[in-house]
Enzyme design. Structure first.
Site, PDB file in Angstrom:
ATOM      1  N   ASP A   1     -10.612   0.101  13.455  1.00 40.68           N
ATOM      2  CA  ASP A   1     -11.176  -0.334  12.170  1.00 40.68           C
ATOM      3  C   ASP A   1     -10.351  -1.425  11.491  1.00 40.68           C
ATOM      4  OD1 ASP A   1      -8.977   1.200  11.632  1.00 40.68           O
ATOM      5  OD2 ASP A   1      -9.891   2.345  10.019  1.00 40.68           O
TER       6      ASP A   1
ATOM      7  N   THR B   1      -4.111   2.256  16.080  1.00 39.23           N
ATOM      8  CA  THR B   1      -4.929   3.337  15.506  1.00 39.23           C
ATOM      9  C   THR B   1      -6.107   3.591  16.441  1.00 39.23           C
ATOM     10  OG1 THR B   1      -6.421   3.947  13.693  1.00 39.23           O
ATOM     11  CG2 THR B   1      -6.078   1.614  14.013  1.00 39.23           C
TER      12      THR B   1
ATOM     13  N   GLY C   1      -1.279   7.472  11.383  1.00 34.08           N
ATOM     14  CA  GLY C   1      -1.693   8.366  12.467  1.00 34.08           C
ATOM     15  C   GLY C   1      -1.227   7.810  13.809  1.00 34.08           C
TER      16      GLY C   1
ATOM     17  N   ASP D   1      -8.980   4.383  15.501  1.00 33.03           N
ATOM     18  CA  ASP D   1     -10.236   4.138  14.779  1.00 33.03           C
ATOM     19  C   ASP D   1     -10.909   2.794  15.080  1.00 33.03           C
ATOM     20  OD1 ASP D   1      -9.990   6.574  13.575  1.00 33.03           O
ATOM     21  OD2 ASP D   1      -8.989   5.786  11.785  1.00 33.03           O
TER      22      ASP D   1
ATOM     23  N   ARG E   1     -13.204   8.496   9.576  1.00 34.70           N
ATOM     24  CA  ARG E   1     -13.511   8.756   8.152  1.00 34.70           C
ATOM     25  C   ARG E   1     -14.383   7.649   7.570  1.00 34.70           C
ATOM     26  NH1 ARG E   1      -8.031  10.326   7.849  1.00 34.70           N
ATOM     27  NH2 ARG E   1      -7.575   8.197   7.246  1.00 34.70           N
TER      28      ARG E   1
ATOM     29  N   ASP F   1      -4.391   0.240   8.902  1.00 36.83           N
ATOM     30  CA  ASP F   1      -4.467  -0.667   7.746  1.00 36.83           C
ATOM     31  C   ASP F   1      -3.565  -0.232   6.583  1.00 36.83           C
ATOM     32  OD1 ASP F   1      -6.106   1.486   7.327  1.00 36.83           O
ATOM     33  OD2 ASP F   1      -7.727   0.345   6.396  1.00 36.83           O
TER      34      ASP F   1
ATOM     35  N   ARG G   1       3.745   9.865   7.206  1.00 39.04           N
ATOM     36  CA  ARG G   1       3.108   9.273   6.021  1.00 39.04           C
ATOM     37  C   ARG G   1       4.192   9.263   4.961  1.00 39.04           C
ATOM     38  NH1 ARG G   1      -2.259   8.238   8.092  1.00 39.04           N
ATOM     39  NH2 ARG G   1      -2.787  10.011   9.380  1.00 39.04           N
TER      40      ARG G   1
HETATM   41  P1  ATP Z   1      -4.424   5.518  10.399  1.00 40.68           P
HETATM   42  O1  ATP Z   1      -5.587   4.772   9.840  1.00 40.68           O
HETATM   43  O2  ATP Z   1      -4.430   5.564  11.878  1.00 40.68           O
HETATM   44  O3  ATP Z   1      -4.218   6.867   9.782  1.00 40.68           O
HETATM   45  P2  ATP Z   1      -2.680   4.026   8.638  1.00 40.68           P
HETATM   46  O4  ATP Z   1      -1.569   3.092   8.912  1.00 40.68           O
HETATM   47  O5  ATP Z   1      -3.873   3.457   7.945  1.00 40.68           O
HETATM   48  O6  ATP Z   1      -3.075   4.694  10.029  1.00 40.68           O
HETATM   49  P3  ATP Z   1      -1.909   5.451   6.236  1.00 40.68           P
HETATM   50  O7  ATP Z   1      -1.498   6.874   6.058  1.00 40.68           O
HETATM   51  O8  ATP Z   1      -3.029   4.925   5.444  1.00 40.68           O
HETATM   52  O9  ATP Z   1      -2.128   5.284   7.813  1.00 40.68           O
HETATM   53  O10 ATP Z   1      -0.636   4.526   5.910  1.00 40.68           O
HETATM   54  C1  ATP Z   1       0.621   4.763   6.515  1.00 40.68           C
HETATM   55  C2  ATP Z   1       1.736   4.549   5.535  1.00 40.68           C
HETATM   56  O11 ATP Z   1       1.722   3.191   5.058  1.00 40.68           O
HETATM   57  C3  ATP Z   1       1.659   5.385   4.260  1.00 40.68           C
HETATM   58  O12 ATP Z   1       2.124   6.700   4.447  1.00 40.68           O
HETATM   59  C4  ATP Z   1       2.580   4.575   3.342  1.00 40.68           C
HETATM   60  O13 ATP Z   1       3.932   4.855   3.646  1.00 40.68           O
HETATM   61  C5  ATP Z   1       2.284   3.133   3.751  1.00 40.68           C
HETATM   62  N1  ATP Z   1       1.332   2.514   2.804  1.00 40.68           N
HETATM   63  C6  ATP Z   1       0.002   2.719   2.711  1.00 40.68           C
HETATM   64  N2  ATP Z   1      -0.541   2.010   1.700  1.00 40.68           N
HETATM   65  C7  ATP Z   1       0.487   1.340   1.106  1.00 40.68           C
HETATM   66  C8  ATP Z   1       0.582   0.423   0.007  1.00 40.68           C
HETATM   67  N3  ATP Z   1      -0.479   0.062  -0.716  1.00 40.68           N
HETATM   68  N4  ATP Z   1       1.796  -0.077  -0.285  1.00 40.68           N
HETATM   69  C9  ATP Z   1       2.888   0.275   0.429  1.00 40.68           C
HETATM   70  N5  ATP Z   1       2.860   1.129   1.467  1.00 40.68           N
HETATM   71  C10 ATP Z   1       1.681   1.654   1.823  1.00 40.68           C
END
Ligand code: ATP
Length: 319
Positions: free
Chosen positions: A129, A125, A11, A127, A171, A103, A72
């Site tokens: 978090d 982010t 995000g 959040d 969330r 994360d 994503r």
């Molecule tokens: P936010 O919490 O602000 O939405 P985020 O970084 O947690 O941000 P996610 O959609 O959970 O957002 O993760 C972003 C991208 O990271 C995913 O679309 C994927 O490409 C990659 N990713 C997430 N988990 C894994 C994993 N276990 N192994 C490899 N890549 C991952």
């Protein structure tokens, strides 16, 4: 370090641009070539990578969103997909990467680091978090955006003597709801980290009404329940006129606050510094106004915790 790349993932959050700018300018200041990966991990796989110059990050420090775009990329959990991404970096001689995201993005970053690309994470982010940092980039801006809405809603809540239920993002993390609730003087704050007792909330509203209170503001994190569900639950216990407000994606946008810009600038530059010192597999953060680093393993070791002291205070001040 030979060459460095930077991407934004997950995000988007206000201040990501300031972080990208810091990575690019610090790298060039140190005499290192720097590349921008567009659309997060997606762009790494599809080879959407371009060399960046000083001017490419001009006039972005004040802008929300991310100039590098975010995406994503669920298939990034597949080793074969990551292999393609690594090849795209290596064919340009890029051996280091800064990942700005949440994360989930850190999980991908950890994999890349284990597979040969020296990677550092920067917490981007709204959040707030992520373990290993007191604040994430975008949290302060989102908080102020929410507060702006809460203050406006408060005006109409007072005029019409109603209970307003405001649903905010979060969330699994209640930081935005908690901070906005404390700063906005909400009577009730519902967060995922603490069990919600709607009967008790109804009782408090009733007591307030008897005391002559004209209005009440409830802030609910989306991870607890929706504003509509909260209103429905409340009506099981009291006859109260409620209005619901879902703030939605407006919480993500807007120009970053001064605090977020400074935080992003410090963290982005510090990420480059770590890579220059051959430190990787870590995320950068700020703790007690000091730049810190935490290994990805440690970041994932525990789930993020709410500030219990602040939560207690919110209860004490909303009697
Ligand atoms: P936010 O919490 O602000 O939405 P985020 O970084 O947690 O941000 P996610 O959609 O959970 O957002 O993760 C972003 C991208 O990271 C995913 O679309 C994927 O490409 C990659 N990713 C997430 N988990 C894994 C994993 N276990 N192994 C490899 N890549 C991952």
């Amino acid at each position: 370090m030979k060459k460095i790349a930077v991407l934004t993932s997950g995000g988007d959050s206000p201040g990501m641009n300031a972080a990208v700018r810091a990575v690019v300018r610090k790298s060039i200041y140190e005499g290192i070539e720097v590349y921008g990966v567009y659309q997060g991990y997606q762009g790494l796989v599809t080879d959407n990578i371009k060399k960046l110059e000083l001017g490419d990050v001009g006039d972005i420090i004040q802008r929300g969103g991310t100039k590098l775009y975010s995406a994503r990329c669920p298939e990034f959990i597949e080793p074969d997909v990551r292999k393609k991404a690594i090849e795209n970096l290596q064919k340009r001689g890029i051996d280091s990467l800064v990942v700005i995201g949440g994360d989930g993005s850190y999980r991908g970053a950890q994999r890349l680091d284990e597979e040969g690309i020296r990677t550092v994470g920067v917490p981007g982010t709204i959040d707030n978090d992520i373990n290993g940092t007191d604040y994430t980039i975008g949290f302060d801006t989102a908080l102020n955006t929410i507060l702006d809405a809460v203050d406006r809603i408060r005006d109409t809540a007072t005029s019409h003597e109603r209970t307003f239920i405001i649903e905010v993002m979060g969330r699994d993390a209640g930081d935005l709801a908690l901070w906005a609730g404390v700063a906005g003087g909400a009577e009730t704050i519902l967060i995922p980290e603490s069990p919600s007792d709607i009967k008790e909330v109804a009782g408090r509203i009733e007591t307030g009404m008897k005391r002559g209170k004209k209005h009440s503001i409830i802030i609910v994190a989306e991870g607890v329940m929706s504003a509509a569900e909260c209103a429905e639950e409340l009506r099981k216990y009291i006859n109260v006129d409620t209005r619901e407000s879902v703030l939605g994606h407006m919480q993500r946008g807007g120009k970053p606050t001064g605090s977020d810009r400074v935080l992003a600038s410090r963290l982005g530059a510090f990420a480059v510094e770590l890579l220059l010192n051959d430190i990787h597999g870590h995320a950068v953060g700020i703790e007690n106004n000091r730049m810190t680093r935490t290994s990805f393993d440690q970041v994932f070791e525990e789930t993020h915790k709410i500030d219990e002291g602040l939560y207690r205070l919110s209860r004490e001040l909303s009697i």
